[in-house]
Structures are given as structure tokens and as C-alpha cells.
Design a protein around this motif. Structure first.
Motif, short mmCIF file in Angstrom:
data_model
loop_
_atom_site.label_atom_id
_atom_site.label_comp_id
_atom_site.label_asym_id
_atom_site.label_seq_id
_atom_site.Cartn_x
_atom_site.Cartn_y
_atom_site.Cartn_z
N ASN A 214 29.65 6.84 -17.43
CA ASN A 214 29.00 8.06 -17.86
C ASN A 214 29.86 9.25 -17.44
O ASN A 214 30.25 9.36 -16.28
CB ASN A 214 27.61 8.18 -17.24
N VAL A 215 30.17 10.12 -18.38
CA VAL A 215 31.04 11.27 -18.13
C VAL A 215 30.25 12.54 -18.39
O VAL A 215 29.66 12.71 -19.47
CB VAL A 215 32.29 11.21 -19.03
N LEU A 216 30.23 13.42 -17.40
CA LEU A 216 29.52 14.69 -17.52
C LEU A 216 30.47 15.72 -18.12
O LEU A 216 31.56 15.95 -17.60
CB LEU A 216 29.03 15.15 -16.15
N VAL A 217 30.06 16.35 -19.21
CA VAL A 217 30.90 17.31 -19.93
C VAL A 217 30.25 18.68 -19.85
O VAL A 217 29.07 18.85 -20.19
CB VAL A 217 31.10 16.89 -21.40
N GLY A 218 31.03 19.65 -19.40
CA GLY A 218 30.61 21.04 -19.48
C GLY A 218 29.54 21.46 -18.51
O GLY A 218 28.94 22.51 -18.69
N GLN A 219 29.23 20.66 -17.48
CA GLN A 219 28.21 21.04 -16.53
C GLN A 219 28.83 21.80 -15.36
O GLN A 219 30.00 21.62 -15.03
CB GLN A 219 27.48 19.80 -16.00
N PRO A 220 28.05 22.64 -14.67
CA PRO A 220 28.58 23.36 -13.51
C PRO A 220 28.96 22.39 -12.40
O PRO A 220 28.48 21.26 -12.33
CB PRO A 220 27.39 24.25 -13.07
N ASP A 221 29.86 22.85 -11.50
CA ASP A 221 30.28 22.03 -10.37
C ASP A 221 29.09 21.64 -9.50
O ASP A 221 28.17 22.45 -9.26
CB ASP A 221 31.28 22.80 -9.49
N SER A 222 29.08 20.39 -9.02
CA SER A 222 28.15 19.97 -7.97
C SER A 222 28.94 19.18 -6.94
O SER A 222 29.98 18.59 -7.27
CB SER A 222 27.01 19.12 -8.55
N CYS A 223 28.47 19.20 -5.69
CA CYS A 223 29.25 18.57 -4.62
C CYS A 223 28.32 18.12 -3.51
O CYS A 223 27.18 18.57 -3.39
CB CYS A 223 30.31 19.54 -4.08
N THR A 224 28.81 17.22 -2.67
CA THR A 224 28.10 16.76 -1.49
C THR A 224 29.08 16.70 -0.33
O THR A 224 30.30 16.78 -0.51
CB THR A 224 27.46 15.38 -1.69
N ALA A 225 28.52 16.54 0.88
CA ALA A 225 29.33 16.39 2.08
C ALA A 225 28.74 15.28 2.93
O ALA A 225 27.53 15.14 3.03
CB ALA A 225 29.38 17.69 2.88
N ASN A 226 29.61 14.50 3.52
CA ASN A 226 29.20 13.47 4.47
C ASN A 226 30.37 13.20 5.38
O ASN A 226 31.48 13.72 5.16
CB ASN A 226 28.76 12.20 3.73
N PHE A 227 30.16 12.40 6.41
CA PHE A 227 31.27 12.07 7.30
C PHE A 227 31.03 10.72 7.95
O PHE A 227 29.90 10.23 8.03
CB PHE A 227 31.48 13.16 8.36
N GLU A 228 32.13 10.13 8.40
CA GLU A 228 32.13 8.86 9.11
C GLU A 228 32.56 9.11 10.55
O GLU A 228 33.41 9.96 10.81
CB GLU A 228 33.08 7.88 8.42
N THR A 229 31.97 8.38 11.49
CA THR A 229 32.29 8.52 12.90
C THR A 229 32.92 7.24 13.42
O THR A 229 32.40 6.14 13.19
CB THR A 229 31.03 8.83 13.72
N ILE A 230 34.06 7.38 14.13
CA ILE A 230 34.76 6.24 14.71
C ILE A 230 34.95 6.51 16.19
O ILE A 230 35.45 7.58 16.58
CB ILE A 230 36.12 5.99 14.04
N ALA A 231 34.54 5.56 17.04
CA ALA A 231 34.69 5.73 18.48
C ALA A 231 36.12 5.48 18.90
O ALA A 231 36.82 4.63 18.33
CB ALA A 231 33.74 4.79 19.22
N ARG A 297 33.83 23.38 1.90
CA ARG A 297 33.99 24.29 0.78
C ARG A 297 35.08 23.74 -0.12
O ARG A 297 36.20 23.47 0.33
CB ARG A 297 34.36 25.69 1.24
N TYR A 298 34.76 23.60 -1.42
CA TYR A 298 35.69 23.01 -2.38
C TYR A 298 36.42 24.09 -3.16
O TYR A 298 35.95 25.24 -3.26
CB TYR A 298 34.94 22.10 -3.36
N ASP A 299 37.57 23.71 -3.71
CA ASP A 299 38.29 24.57 -4.65
C ASP A 299 37.35 24.90 -5.82
O ASP A 299 36.77 24.00 -6.44
CB ASP A 299 39.54 23.83 -5.15
N GLY A 300 37.14 26.14 -6.10
CA GLY A 300 36.20 26.55 -7.13
C GLY A 300 34.92 27.13 -6.57
O GLY A 300 34.13 27.71 -7.30
N GLY A 301 34.67 26.95 -5.24
CA GLY A 301 33.56 27.62 -4.59
C GLY A 301 32.36 26.77 -4.24
O GLY A 301 31.49 27.22 -3.49
#
Length: 566
Positions: A214-231, A297-301
């Protein structure tokens, strides 16, 4: 994988050092990558070649490989000698097809450490896949670049790539086998939306594969953030944090801010050409539970944030377990290989592993803290039986754990084969359903069941060890008769057995009997007698001729038609 990440300590310390020491001469920096090649004679083998790079031309001292199947290795090199003639190459044999996450870590002379990971498909011979990458046009949000990503197990090239763009405007492009460019297509949609885009690739030789996204065409940017922890393996108060960004249009982070929960926070800026991990090293002052947040913060805001509670330096806890590894075909069934399964909450390694094999012959094995292999031991029993096998693991730091399991050590394989005929669902007497009846003294399953139906139309069926159904086969005969049907069962481990039996198919051969009885009559003549024939035929066929011998020399024969019902 947890062990492999322990190799990254120097890399992250090097990242911190780059921000502090920015003068000249430039500090060491390095990269790691690798290429994958096939082995023509073995489709499950791969040739991995590390590709080192160091800004000060320092050579590798050690290259560690994580092949994704639990069989890892480290190779030491002399950095004062030229590279090997074939490069920094290693050949790895996988046990079965699959998609493996392979990583390489290169430790250079001087301490710089770099790593790289990628997914490596290991498929059966003469197989192919299809995939594609989607790029958004910078000038038109309704335009997309689609780049096919072909793969063929024998490196054959695409000869036709067909695109289904999901809006009814599709196309196919033919290529010569000498073509060396990208297999790309440009498409402009009439309106924004979510489109199911498919690529179908036909390769030279006939292999064909398709994939859809599925390819999204012409929609505004959306983004998420997460992280992994390593001891950290060297300091329980230290943690490595690796940001896990996601952007709907694949734009990259330009700033990652970390809130470590102890009042010592930081922000790191990145260029859009950066390809490394978005990682940071942090040392806490004391143990505890900290609410750690990453803000990207991503390129594009587009901006996103995520937070987790992180436990720092809990007290050591550990576990021990063991497993019996499969016996190779043809090997002595009394020779067993056991593998210890250690676990430590702070990722400390085993220092000593003691084995009690349950037959009075025990052993202890000591390991160095740098050991990265598997914790296996081999033992040969004098006789089969059920043994209580125990493992005791002492970890660096003093934590100790113990586990016992009952292990069945088998007798040599023996097996038999048989079959039975089961009812036919549709009632056609020429359709036959047969069920194999396997038996193996060590409960090993059939790997292959071959059927000889006695009419020249035979078949073999292969099964996996995970199969739990019945070993049934259906067969249609052209005409009735008695057929010598045979079943041959090959079991996992190599034991093989055979059984044949004559089976009647369709209408059985004719068989019949004759009898008669004297019946009463209303005649007054005592010398007149009435007899009645009593015929029987297994296929219900009617009498054609009945001959009587009365015992007085006056005999007779009477013919009947097949329509006679008296």
C-alpha cells in the motif's frame, strides 16, 4: 543478538569523542559494510565479504560476524600485514532456507569500532523474489518513483517488469539480459489516496515473482519516535540508547533530543546524508527507574516523542537451562550433544558450567569472559535409558543457577511399515483411499512415503517434522482387479521400511453355488415330485442354464433369459 550489541561500546564512545575533540588532526572515524555472494554448489551457503573503511587508513584487527542463526564467529587479523588476497571473507553454511538478519562488527587498529546489519535471504535453488522501493517526487506530491528490487537465487536478470499502480493505469517494461541500469518507473496519480501497488518480475529462465504494498500518495508527513535500550557489559550504570525513527515519506531525522530522567539531557543534530545509528551513551550516577524520552525532529518539520521507564543496574539475577541437540543421521544414538542455555539480567557471561549426565560421569567446563561461542558438551552413554541430566552455571559476578531435565537416550532406530484401505467418500469402487501405518521405536516421523499402486502409476509424498496429520493418499484405477499395492516409508534419521499387500479393486471375481429343495404340490400322484433350484452368485448374476439329474435316467436342461424373474 544481545552479545553482538556488546561489541558496540567503542563505537558509541567514539561518537561522543567526535563531539568533544573537533580539532586537527582529525580523530579516527570508521565505517563497516559487507557484500553477500552465493556458492554455486550449495544453495544454503553464503560468502560474506567485509568492506572496511577508516579515515586514517587503519586496518582491521578483528571482524566479528553475527549470521542470524545462532552460529557466530570472530576472526583476528594482523593490521600490520596487507589484507588477505580474497579480502576479509568468510563462508557460512545455513541449516535451512530463511531470511536472516546478518551483522558485521569491525574493530580497527587504534580502537575505532563500526558495525553494519542487513537482511540476507537464503532461499532454495532456482527461486526468485520481487520487491520495490518507493520515492516521492520533490516537485509533485502526486508523483512517485517506483524502483524494482529483483532477486534471483542464480542471479538471473529480469526480462519483464510489470507495474500495477492501483489506479487502473498499468504498464509492462521489457528488458534485455544485458541491461545494467535500475528497473524503475515514474507514475503521476490524478488524486491523493492510498493505492495498492504491485510489481511482477519475470526473470530470464521463467521464474516469476510478485509483491504488493500500500502506497500513500499526496498525504501530509506523519512520523513516530521510539528507542531501544542496550545495557553496557562493563558498567551496570551505563546504557546505550538507539533511536528508532519512522517517517511516512522516509525523511530523515535532523535532530534527536534525549531526556535521560536524571536531569542530564542532550540534543544531537544530524545531516540528511547521515546513515549510521541515532545512538547515544549515558552513564547514570546511581541505580533506579528513570523515565527516558526521545524527541525526534525530521527533515521537513514533522516531530514525534516517546517515553519509557528504564531500570538501571538491578541486582544480578540469572537462570540456567539445557537442551539436547538433534542427532545427525547415521550417528551413534548413544552419543548426545547438550547445549547450556544461560540467561543473566545484566548480560554477564558464564564463567563455569558443570554437567551431571545422570550416569555418574560428570564434568565442568571453564570459559573466558570474551568467549562468544555456544556452551555445548558431548557425552556418550553406555546404554539407552531415561537420565536425569543437570546443568549448573556460575556467572562472572557470582550469580549461580541450576536446572535438571529428564532426557531419553534412545536405542538404535528400528521401524516398520504397513497400510490399510479406508472408506471411499464418493462410493466409486475404482477410487481408493489408502492410509500408511508408520511405526518407529524412537517415535521419529516419516520424511517420505512412497506408494506403488500396482498399475504403473506410483507416487512419493514428502512430509516435514511438524506434520501431525494422517499419511493418506487417494488413487483412481482404470479397471477392477486385484493389485499388489506397496508402501515404502523413509523416516527422519534414515530408517526405512516396506510392506506389500494384494488388494481387490472394483467388482470381485465371480463366484457361485448351487442347491435345490423339494417343494410341496397339490398333485394326488405320489410319484410326481416338484423341485426348486436355489442359485447364489456373489455379483447377483442370474442363472443362464439349469440342468437336472433325477437319478432315473430321465434328465433335462432348461435355459433362461437374463430378464427372467420367476
Amino acid at each position: 543478538m544481545r552479545k553482538f550489541y556488546g561489541l558496540l561500546t567503542g563505537l558509541f564512545l567514539g561518537l561522543v569523542g567526535l563531539q568533544v575533540n573537533a580539532g586537527t588532526p582529525p580523530p579516527d572515524s570508521c565505517h563497516a559494510s559487507f557484500t553477500v555472494g552465493s556458492v554455486a554448489s550449495n544453495p544454503l551457503a553464503r560468502i560474506f565479504t567485509a568492506i572496511p573503511w577508516h579515515n586514517n587508513q587503519r586496518r582491521p584487527e578483528q571482524i566479528c560476524w553475527h549470521f542470524g542463526d545462532g552460529h557466530d564467529t570472530c576472526i583476528n587479523y594482523n593490521p600490520n600485514e596487507p589484507p588477505p588476497p580474497n579480502g576479509y571473507t568468510v563462508i557460512h553454511q545455513y541449516g535451512q532456507p530463511g531470511n536472516y538478519y546478518v551483522c558485521v562488527a569491525i574493530h580497527y587498529q587504534g580502537g575505532c569500532l563500526a558495525y553494519h546489519c542487513d537482511s540476507v535471504p537464503v532461499l532454495n535453488p532456482v527461486s526468485c523474489t520481487a520487491n520495490f522501493q518507493t520515492l516521492t517526487s520533490t516537485s509533485n506530491p502526486l508523483a512517485k518513483y517506483f524502483i524494482a528490487q529483483p532477486w534471483h537465487s542464480q542471479n538471473k536478470k529480469p526480462i519483464r517488469v510489470c507495474w500495477i499502480f492501483g489506479d487502473g493505469h498499468d504498464t509492462c517494461i521489457n528488458y534485455a539480459t544485458s541491461y545494467t541500469g535500475t528497473y524503475a518507473a515514474y507514475h503521476v496519480y490524478s488524486q491523493a489516496g492510498n493505492y495498492n501497488v504491485c510489481v511482477n518480475i519475470r526473470y530470464d529462465g521463467g521464474c516469476e515473482a510478485q509483491n504488493c504494498h500500500n502506497v500513500l500518495v499526496g498525504q501530509p508527513d506523519s512520523c513516530t519516535a521510539n528507542f531501544e535500550t542496550i545495557a553496557s557489559t562493563s558498567n551496570p550504570l551505563a546504557k546505550y540508547f538507539i533511536a528508532q525513527p519512522w517517517h511516512s515519506n522516509n525523511k530523515k531525522p535532523i535532530r534527536v533530543c534525549w531526556i535521560f530522567g536524571d536531569g542530564h539531557d542532550t540534543c544531537i543534530n544530524y545531516s540528511t546524508t547521515y546513515t549510521g545509528p541515532y545512538a547515544v551513551f549515558h552513564l547514570y550516577g546511581q541505580p533506579g527507574t528513570y523515565n527516558v524520552c526521545v524527541h525526534i525532529r525530521y527533515d521537513g518539520g514533522c516531530e514525534a516523542q516517546n517515553c519509557h521507564n528504564i531500570l538501571v543496574s538491578p541486582p544480578d539475577s540469572c537462570q540456567a537451562d539445557l537442551e539436547k541437540l538433534p542427532i545427525a543421521p547415521g550417528a551413534n544414538p548413544l552419543s548426545v550433544v547438550y547445549r547450556a542455555l544461560p540467561w543473566h539480567n545484566n548480560n554477564k557471561k558464564p564463567q563455569r558450567i558443570c554437567w551431571n549426565f545422570g550416569d555418574g560421569h560428570d564434568t565442568c567446563v571453564y570459559y573466558l569472559n570474551v568467549y562468544n561461542g555456544q556452551y555445548t558438551v558431548a557425552h556418550t552413554y553406555s546404554q539407552p535409558g531415561l537420565y536425569n541430566v543437570c546443568v549448573n552455571i556460575l556467572y562472572f559476578g557470582g550469580c549461580e543457577a541450576h536446572k535438571c531435565r529428564n532426557i531419553q537416550v534412545s536405542t538404535p532406530d528400528s521401524c516398520s511399515a504397513d497400510f490399510e484401505r479406508i472408506p471411499t467418500p464418493n462410493g466409486n469402487p475404482l477410487n481408493v483411499y489408502l492410509r500408511a501405518l508408520p511405526w518407529h521405536n524412537n517415535n521419529k516421523k516419516p520424511q517420505r512415503v512412497c506408494w506403488n499402486f500396482g498399475d504403473g502409476h506410483d507416487t512419493c509424498i514428502n512430509y516435514t517434522t511438524a506434520y501431525t496429520g494422517q499419511y493418506v493418499v487417494a488413487h483412481h484405477y482404470q479397471q477392477p482387479g486385484t493389485y499388489n499395492i506397496c508402501v515404502n516409508i523413509l523416516y527422519f534419521g534414515g530408517c526405512e521400511a516396506h510392506k506389500c499387500r494384494a488388494v481387490q479393486i472394483g467388482t470381485p471375481p465371480d463366484s457361485c453355488s448351487a442347491d435345490f429343495e423339494r417343494i410341496a404340490s397339490n398333485t394326488t400322484n405320489p410319484l410326481r415330485v416338484y423341485f426348486r433350484a436355489l442359485p447364489w452368485h456373489n455379483n447377483n448374476k442370474k442363472p443362464q442354464t439349469i440342468c437336472w439329474h433325477f437319478g432315473d435316467g430321465h434328465d433335462t436342461c432348461i435355459n433362461y433369459t437374463t430378464t427372467y424373474t420367476g
